[in-house]
Structure formats: C-alpha cells, structure tokens
Design a protein around this motif. Structure first.
Motif, PDB file in Angstrom:
ATOM      1  N   UNK A  80      -9.082   0.566 -12.734  1.00  0.00           N
ATOM      2  CA  UNK A  80      -8.687   0.907 -11.371  1.00  0.00           C
ATOM      3  C   UNK A  80      -7.816   2.152 -11.345  1.00  0.00           C
ATOM      4  N   UNK A  81      -8.028   3.007 -10.382  1.00  0.00           N
ATOM      5  CA  UNK A  81      -7.128   4.126 -10.163  1.00  0.00           C
ATOM      6  C   UNK A  81      -5.938   3.638  -9.332  1.00  0.00           C
ATOM      7  N   UNK A  85      -6.031   0.541  -6.613  1.00  0.00           N
ATOM      8  CA  UNK A  85      -5.102  -0.583  -6.740  1.00  0.00           C
ATOM      9  C   UNK A  85      -4.340  -0.814  -5.451  1.00  0.00           C
ATOM     10  N   UNK A  86      -3.745   0.242  -4.929  1.00  0.00           N
ATOM     11  CA  UNK A  86      -2.914   0.108  -3.725  1.00  0.00           C
ATOM     12  C   UNK A  86      -3.756  -0.333  -2.533  1.00  0.00           C
ATOM     13  N   UNK A  91      -4.977  -4.590   1.180  1.00  0.00           N
ATOM     14  CA  UNK A  91      -5.999  -5.383   1.848  1.00  0.00           C
ATOM     15  C   UNK A  91      -5.758  -6.879   1.648  1.00  0.00           C
ATOM     16  N   UNK A  92      -5.347  -7.257   0.417  1.00  0.00           N
ATOM     17  CA  UNK A  92      -5.176  -8.673   0.096  1.00  0.00           C
ATOM     18  C   UNK A  92      -3.858  -9.262   0.596  1.00  0.00           C
ATOM     19  N   UNK A 117       6.386   5.331  -9.790  1.00  0.00           N
ATOM     20  CA  UNK A 117       5.761   5.940  -8.602  1.00  0.00           C
ATOM     21  C   UNK A 117       4.712   5.013  -8.005  1.00  0.00           C
ATOM     22  N   UNK A 118       4.008   4.263  -8.880  1.00  0.00           N
ATOM     23  CA  UNK A 118       3.047   3.272  -8.388  1.00  0.00           C
ATOM     24  C   UNK A 118       3.775   2.185  -7.612  1.00  0.00           C
ATOM     25  N   UNK A 119       4.890   1.718  -8.153  1.00  0.00           N
ATOM     26  CA  UNK A 119       5.695   0.694  -7.467  1.00  0.00           C
ATOM     27  C   UNK A 119       6.184   1.193  -6.116  1.00  0.00           C
ATOM     28  N   UNK A 120       6.588   2.442  -6.064  1.00  0.00           N
ATOM     29  CA  UNK A 120       7.090   3.018  -4.812  1.00  0.00           C
ATOM     30  C   UNK A 120       6.007   2.983  -3.727  1.00  0.00           C
ATOM     31  N   UNK A 121       4.792   3.353  -4.102  1.00  0.00           N
ATOM     32  CA  UNK A 121       3.707   3.392  -3.123  1.00  0.00           C
ATOM     33  C   UNK A 121       3.281   1.982  -2.703  1.00  0.00           C
ATOM     34  N   UNK A 122       3.341   1.045  -3.639  1.00  0.00           N
ATOM     35  CA  UNK A 122       3.019  -0.348  -3.285  1.00  0.00           C
ATOM     36  C   UNK A 122       4.031  -0.880  -2.279  1.00  0.00           C
ATOM     37  N   UNK A 123       5.312  -0.614  -2.532  1.00  0.00           N
ATOM     38  CA  UNK A 123       6.375  -1.079  -1.627  1.00  0.00           C
ATOM     39  C   UNK A 123       6.232  -0.450  -0.249  1.00  0.00           C
TER      40      UNK A 123
END
Length: 517
Positions: A80-81, A85-86, A91-92, A117-123
């Motif tokens: 997954x990119x 992922x985000x 969606x889920x 940075x991934x965590x930041x975008x998820x939040x």
C-alpha cells in the motif's frame, strides 16, 4: 486489511473498540526492512525483497491470543502507498461516530520522520483516533517524538504487555513502560523490563499477515525451492555486545531463549499447517547454547519434519559435531559475521576476537557438510586503515564463502560506535536516520568518509560481481552435468579474476592514499 479475533465468547473489558497494528508504507523510492539491524531497520531500493518486522507479528498475536480483536495493516506486504492507506482508513473508520480506535505504529530509525508524517495525515483524516508508536529506535528519540502533538502514546519497550494493559482499561499511570499525554503534558511511567519467559508467548499468527508475499533473500534461494518461507525467532539478546551492533541495543545484552520443544512445536506448525518449506532463524546468535541447538535438531529429526533452514551465529559458537547435527536436520546455510580480518580491529570495537584460521576451518567444515556460508564484512571501523581494509577484502576472496556482504561502519543510535563517532566529531547527537549500512555515514581517525566510500565501492565490486556473481551460476543444488561444469568453471575464473583485480586495486589505493597507510 486482515482482521482476526480468537475466542470471541470470552469478553474483555476494553478502553478501545478497535485496535489497529500497522507497519506503515515504505518511504517513496525505497523498500523498508524494519526487522534488519536488530529492528532499527534499513531502507533498500525498490525491488528489494519484502521482509516483515517480526515484533509486529508477535505483538498482534499476543493481543489476539488474549481475546483482543486486531486489524493488521502491513503496508509492506499489502504493498500500500501512503495515499491508499489513508484513503482505506478514512473509509473504514472516518464515519464511526464515537468508536474509540487505537492505532499502534511500528517505526524504525531511517523511517521515523516518514512514519510520523503518515501518522499526522491519519490524525488529520480521523481526529478521534489515538496513535501509539514503538520500535527499538523509540527509546533513543523520545524527545523528537514528543514534539508531535498527534502522537498520544510512546512505547520504548516491547509493546505486547504495554498495549494489552492500555487496551484492557488499566489505569494509564500504572502501566509500566508507557509514555502518554495527560492534559497536554507528557507523563513517563516506570520502565518495563524485557519479556524473559519467551515460551509464554504465543506462536506468531501468520494468518493475520499477508505472509505469502514475504520473500527470501537471493542468497537463500535455489532452483526448485518453494517460495513458502517464514522467519522465526528462538532467542533474543546478545551478551557479546560489539560496539557497532544494534542487536544488544534493541534486544538487550541478556540472552533469553525458548526451549527446544517450544521451538520445534512452532516449526511443526509452520511446516504442517502453513506448508512452509524454508525457515530463516533471526536470532542474533542462534548457537550460543550448542546443547539447545542439538536438542532442536534432534527433535526436528525425530518428528520427521522436512524443510530447509538458515541461521546466523559466530564460528566460535559451533563445533563440528553441532554442525553435523544441523546439516542432518535440514540446515542449508549459515550467516557468519566476520567484520574484519584484523584481530586488532576486532578488539577495537569490543568484539571477542576470532582468528583467520578459525574462520577458514569453520567455512571449510560447512563446505564439506553442504552448508552454504554467507560472510559479513564491515569497512571503516575504528582503527581501520587502507591496509587493514585491503587485508579484509583479500581474506574474503581467499576464504571462498558462498556469499559475501560488505557494508560500512554505521553509528546506529544507542551503540558505543555512535558514542565514539560523536566524541570524534563525525556525527552530531541529533542524527538518527541513516538509510542503511550500505551507505557510508562516517570516516574514522585514519580515513575520510570519501576514502572509505572508495574502498567500500572496491570491496562491493569484487563481492557482488565476482564472489556473489549477482546470483549467476550459484545454485549448488543443481545436479545436471552441464550446469555443474559451468559453475565449477565460473568459480575458478571468478576467484582468479578477483585475485588479479585485488592486486591492481591494492596498488592503486596504496598509492592514492599513501599518507594514511
């Protein structure tokens, strides 16, 4: 996305409605191997083999074994990119009202900033989600992580017990090994010791993960070998404590091991239930206790388990009798850390020294038993000179292992080598994100970073193209006459060309770096 819940009839009082265990996507342009370098991780070019972080598998399995529903997002295996992922998570979980969600993220040294940075975008997409982060590097970068307001929990130790207690509604202040936010302030609890009783841990539940996607290194493959492969961990920790090695930093100096019966029970599960044909033992020193190894081998033989396996160990932790049992039970390869052919260089880095004669004898014995050998060498250790590095390259040629790997001395955070590099002014205290040990990060007291880079390039030229031959004509299992003839011819020609190239290179480097020899 894979969700597994075991024993659904046994309810557990939880603080969270959903728990997600995540290995984030690899940074753009790389493949992340978070299991390498004692869990501190490395980045490799796109196309590298996919290898899971074993501690994430253990962690998710620990929760499931205790009736906690877990969603696994191994973005490496699922390929997954970050954007995919985000989008999937939003969606889920983006419209689930008051659902309490805990996301536990496995990070590593070279991917820390990316993972954050991934965590930041998820939040940003799912504000209600609470995020925790763990990995061997975390203990050494706590202050860096605490700067990020979107991180809720920091776990600087094994995550299994910590997260279980967090999920099952223990008071946060009472959870050993947890760092958490309280009213915009960070609170750090008493440290939690590493898990000692490894037999008490559940076997990794590979059905949680896309394990069919994981791949063997090229040095372990051969014609006709099934792609069904998985790693195992039968012990943790390393009491040797070499200054450059991240394994004792991440796993501790104390050697903790599983019983022979427990180990072979897992092997039997992998072989019979998951059809695994090849197992790679990821222990820092598999044969530290040779009696245990012999018991494991005998148990494999007694149960009639048919599979091939590979391990990593030291030559002074093996005898001929142990090797014979290993070969008889299916061992087809051993990784040996040689590092330097120079005894004094080994001593310089806190390594229990091993002579060239010991290495030669052990490689020869393995060859007689049909066990392939992979030898690791490090260029640019403290005390290394042009001459000592050239001696190590020549030793690699003369030793004739099946495969070699040359890497650069890398000051991984938490190691004594890093402390030395800081004291020498080669790195700053806030550096941590080295891509891999295949790239030169520091010089030493005798050689500049650029000089070590040149010598490493020369070593890799010989190693990759002449000793390893990029995998061409390296399959010892092929029995057809034509292939065997071609392989023997290639082995002889490669060694002769390597010896000639070495003489040319030796003359060049001794002249070019004359003031440092």
């Amino acid at each position: 996305m894979i969700t597994v819940t075991e024993h659904p009839t046994a309810p557990v009082l939880t603080r969270f409605d959903k728990v997600i265990a995540m290995n984030p996507p690899s940074p753009t342009g790389y493949v992340s191997n978070k299991d390498s370098m004692g869990g501190f991780g490395q980045l490799f070019p796109v196309g590298a083999t996919l290898f899971p972080p074993l501690d994430l598998v253990y962690f998710a399995s620990y929760l499931v074994d205790r009736n906690i529903s877990v969603v696994v997002q191994d973005c490496l295996g699922l390929e997954l990119t970050k954007e995919e992922l985000i989008q999937n998570l939003a969606s889920d979980y983006g419209n689930e009202g008051d659902t309490a969600i805990l996301l536990i993220v496995r990070t590593s040294a070279p991917t820390l900033d990316w993972d954050l940075s991934v965590c930041r975008e998820i939040k940003a997409k799912i504000p209600k989600i609470e995020i925790g982060i763990y990995g061997p590097v975390v203990l050494h970068v706590i202050a860096r992580i605490q700067k990020e307001e979107y991180i809720d929990y920091i776990i600087p130790t094994d995550p299994d017990e910590v997260v279980y207690e967090l999920v099952t509604n223990h008071a946060k202040v009472e959870i050993f090994g947890l760092i958490y936010r309280s009213q915009n302030e960070w609170c750090r609890n008493v440290d939690r010791p590493l898990i000692k009783d490894l037999d008490s841990l559940p076997f990794p539940k590979w059905e949680l993960f896309p394990f069919q996607k994981y791949q063997l290194p090229k040095s372990s493959t051969k014609s006709g070998l099934s792609d069904v492969f998985l790693p195992m961990l039968t012990s943790r920790g390393c009491p040797i404590g070499c200054n450059y090695c991240p394994y004792p930093v991440g796993q501790g100096l104390a050697w903790r091991h599983r019983s022979a019966e427990n180990v072979v029970d897992e092997i039997e599960h992998l072989v019979k239930d998951l059809n695994v044909k090849y197992i790679l033992f990821r222990d820092p020193i598999f044969s530290l206790n040779q009696n245990r190894v012999i018991k494991i081998c005998q148990e494999i033989i007694d149960r009639g388990l048919q599979f091939e396996w590979r391990c990593e160990t030291r030559v002074d932790c093996l005898t001929q009798d142990t090797l014979k049992m290993m070969a008889k039970s299916g061992c087809s390869g051993i990784n040996f850390g040689i590092e330097s052919a120079d005894i004094q260089i080994q001593i310089n880095v806190g390594r229990k020294p091993i002579s060239q004669e010991q290495f030669v004898q052990m490689i020869s014995t393995c060859r007689e038993l049909g066990i392939k050998t992979f030898s690791f060498f490090i260029v640019g250790l403290p005390g290394d000179t042009v001459q000592s590095i050239l001696r190590t390259i020549k030793f690699a040629i003369d030793l004739q292992p099946n495969w070699v790997q040359f890497t650069a001395a890398s000051p991984f955070i938490g190691t004594k080598l890093r402390d030395w590099a800081i004291a020498q002014g080669f790195v700053t205290e806030d550096e941590y994100a080295y891509i891999s040990s295949h790239e030169v990060a520091i010089g030493n007291e005798n050689l500049s970073k650029e000089q070590i880079q040149s010598l490493l390039w020369f070593a890799k030229l010989i190693g990759n193209y002449l000793i390893n031959r990029k995998g061409i004509l390296k399959d010892d299992s092929r029995l057809d006459w034509f292939y065997k003839t071609m392989k023997v011819t290639a082995d002889r020609a490669s060694k002769q060309i390597a010896q000639i190239l070495f003489v040319v290179g030796q003359t060049y480097f001794e002249k070019r770096f004359k003031s440092t020899t």
